[in-house]
Scaffold this active site. Structure first.
Site, PDB file in Angstrom:
ATOM      1  N   SER A  55       4.696  -2.373   5.623  1.00 29.13           N
ATOM      2  CA  SER A  55       4.116  -1.423   4.434  1.00 29.13           C
ATOM      3  C   SER A  55       3.004  -0.798   4.850  1.00 29.13           C
ATOM      4  CB  SER A  55       3.631  -2.604   3.553  1.00 29.13           C
ATOM      5  OG  SER A  55       2.732  -3.634   3.859  1.00 29.13           O
TER       6      SER A  55
ATOM      7  N   SER B  10       4.096  -6.339   8.148  1.00 23.75           N
ATOM      8  CA  SER B  10       3.520  -5.082   7.786  1.00 23.75           C
ATOM      9  C   SER B  10       2.398  -4.200   8.467  1.00 23.75           C
ATOM     10  CB  SER B  10       3.172  -5.072   6.323  1.00 23.75           C
ATOM     11  OG  SER B  10       4.050  -5.395   5.403  1.00 23.75           O
TER      12      SER B  10
ATOM     13  N   LYS C  50      -5.826   0.835   3.821  1.00 21.26           N
ATOM     14  CA  LYS C  50      -4.722   0.932   3.103  1.00 21.26           C
ATOM     15  C   LYS C  50      -4.724   0.820   1.479  1.00 21.26           C
ATOM     16  CE  LYS C  50      -0.360  -1.731   3.559  1.00 21.26           C
ATOM     17  NZ  LYS C  50       0.305  -3.055   4.062  1.00 21.26           N
TER      18      LYS C  50
END
Length: 471
Positions: free
Chosen positions: A152, A176, A77
């Site tokens: 996210s 997330s 990420k």
């Protein structure tokens, strides 16, 4: 409805990470073949998914061929440092330079043996619950291109659900990992606070909300990742998870929570999915009863104020912490709205922090009467793109988020583990996730019970849908 996936008759096939690692060990396939297949899959679908932030020119192979996931391709990420690639944090307000070294958690992630292909997209600073942007294409859900894939860790979830890679790094500061897992039909476990190494970004948080982890398509992949990560570093303050290979053998007390701490109304299909899951657990011999949330309605306001504090810290330190090119004028309105919300309520922050620190004790007491709590992940199905766009006026967007992200923030504040699991598809063919929660440090019970559900009701697979529904 248009679905997109990359599954093909190539080196990756339909295998999960554990299956691929076993094939590498047996010399049936080489890490380079898997990386090439994953890159080809990404090239085929990412023009539509928009899940990748940046990639290496050449795959970065792990150096320990004996690691549990050696040779398995993965993405990281774009909010942790990965040497040789920039860390943009989903923001257009600055231009990041390539990192000169790996972050602390990145080293633990890479120690599992994975091959790093690049970085996945997230919304600005991971603050929104949908991977959407004011000035860029959104990340799209492989199950339905016009629906949100959550956030996210939305880019990570899209890549795994579409079959580009079997697992990807994700992290969770308010849901997330679990939110995109629910939206994309994946397994997403947020570990206990301190279970894995924290990223550098958490150092200045008064309360560390963020847990690192992965999204996967199978329970065994999540279990294998955690076991491999423990081989690199285990927190001595927590009981080891070890290798979790199958269902729990003991009878558990399962509380069922259907009333959201935010007061949000549940979509009927979400409620049905939780109730069906409760029935499966009861049929498996577990004792099931209703449960009530361990926090009051005031928790919502406290959490939003604290998120505003994090937005304020991110924006006010960005020139020093991120890059001198940072321009607050280019930050998204939602980020600045959270910042301003915090600044308007500065006088309330000491009491807010006091109450939030008390949540851990209330949560622990909750598990005096339950071994596990079953709940929804989200109150609603994955919304249409635009519904949670950062271009929506701040007050309206906050209200929508409160009604959508209803069951996940509790675990971030309490520092407790929770896992999102696929629980079938809606009438429209959208994934629905359910959540299992456990006491601090008890990831093992979560994984054991997750195996029970996976065996009793195999998770839907996008590649099994009729060809006419897939593009």
């Amino acid at each position: 409805m248009i679905r997109v996936h990359a599954f093909a008759d190539d080196a990756l096939g339909d295998d999960d990470a554990v299956g691929l690692a076993a094939r590498i060990t047996a010399r049936e396939v080489h890490a380079a073949e898997l990386a090439a297949a994953a890159t080809a899959r990404a090239d085929r679908v990412d023009g539509r998914l928009r899940a990748i932030a940046t990639t290496y020119d050449r795959p970065r192979y792990g150096t320990d061929g004996s690691a549990a996931l050696a040779g398995v391709p993965a993405y990281i990420k774009d909010n942790v440092e990965l040497a040789g690639l920039p860390t943009q944090n989903g923001s257009s307000a600055y231009t990041a330079r390539s990192a000169t070294k790996d972050g602390t958690f990145t080293r633990q992630f890479l120690a599992t043996g994975v091959t790093a292909l690049g970085k996945s997209r997230l919304p600005e600073f991971g603050l929104n619950a949908s991977t959407e942007f004011v000035d860029a294409e959104p990340c799209r859900n492989p199950w339905h291109l016009e629906r949100s894939v959550g956030a996210s860790s939305g880019g990570a979830a899209a890549l795994v659900a579409a079959g580009v890679v079997p697992l990807a790094h994700a992290n969770d500061g308010g849901g997330s990992i679990r939110i995109p897992a629910a939206c994309a039909g994946l397994v997403g476990l947020k570990p206990s606070r301190g279970r894995l190494i924290d990223s550098e970004a958490t150092r200045f948080m008064p309360i560390n909300l963020v847990g690192e982890g992965v999204v996967t398509r199978t329970v065994r992949d999540t279990a294998a990742f955690l076991a491999a990560a423990e081989q690199h570093r285990r927190n001595p303050r927590l009981a080891p998870i070890g290798q979790v290979l199958g269902p729990a053998q003991r009878r558990l007390r399962v509380g069922v929570l259907l009333d959201s701490p935010t007061g949000a109304a549940l979509d009927d299909q979400v409620r049905d999915a939780v109730e069906r899951t409760a029935t499966v657990l009861e049929q498996a011999g577990h004792f099931v009863e209703s449960a009530c949330a361990p926090v009051t309605s005031g928790f919502v306001g406290d959490f939003v104020r604290y998120y505003g504090l994090l937005a304020d810290l991110a924006t006010s330190t960005a020139k020093l912490a991120l890059d001198r090119s940072w321009s607050t004028a280019r930050a998204e309105a939602f980020t600045l709205g959270l910042r301003d919300h915090h600044r308007r309520s500065l006088h309330r922050m000491p009491a807010t922090l006091f109450r939030l620190r008390g949540v851990q004790h209330a949560y622990s007491a909750w598990f005096g009467t339950h071994d596990i709590v079953l709940s929804p992940v989200l109150a609603q199905l994955p919304p249409s793109l635009g519904y949670l766009s950062p271009s929506v006026p701040f007050d309206e967007l906050i209200e929508r988020l409160i009604n959508y992200v209803s069951f996940t923030p509790l675990h971030n504040v309490a520092g407790a583990p929770a896992i999102s699991l696929p629980a079938g598809l809606s009438a429209e063919g959208l994934p629905i996730g359910v959540q299992l929660s456990a006491a601090h440090g008890d990831e093992r019970t979560l994984l054991e019970l997750a195996y029970t559900l996976e065996l009793a009701r195999p998770f839907p697979r996008i590649q099994d849908l009729p060809p006419s529904a897939t593009a």
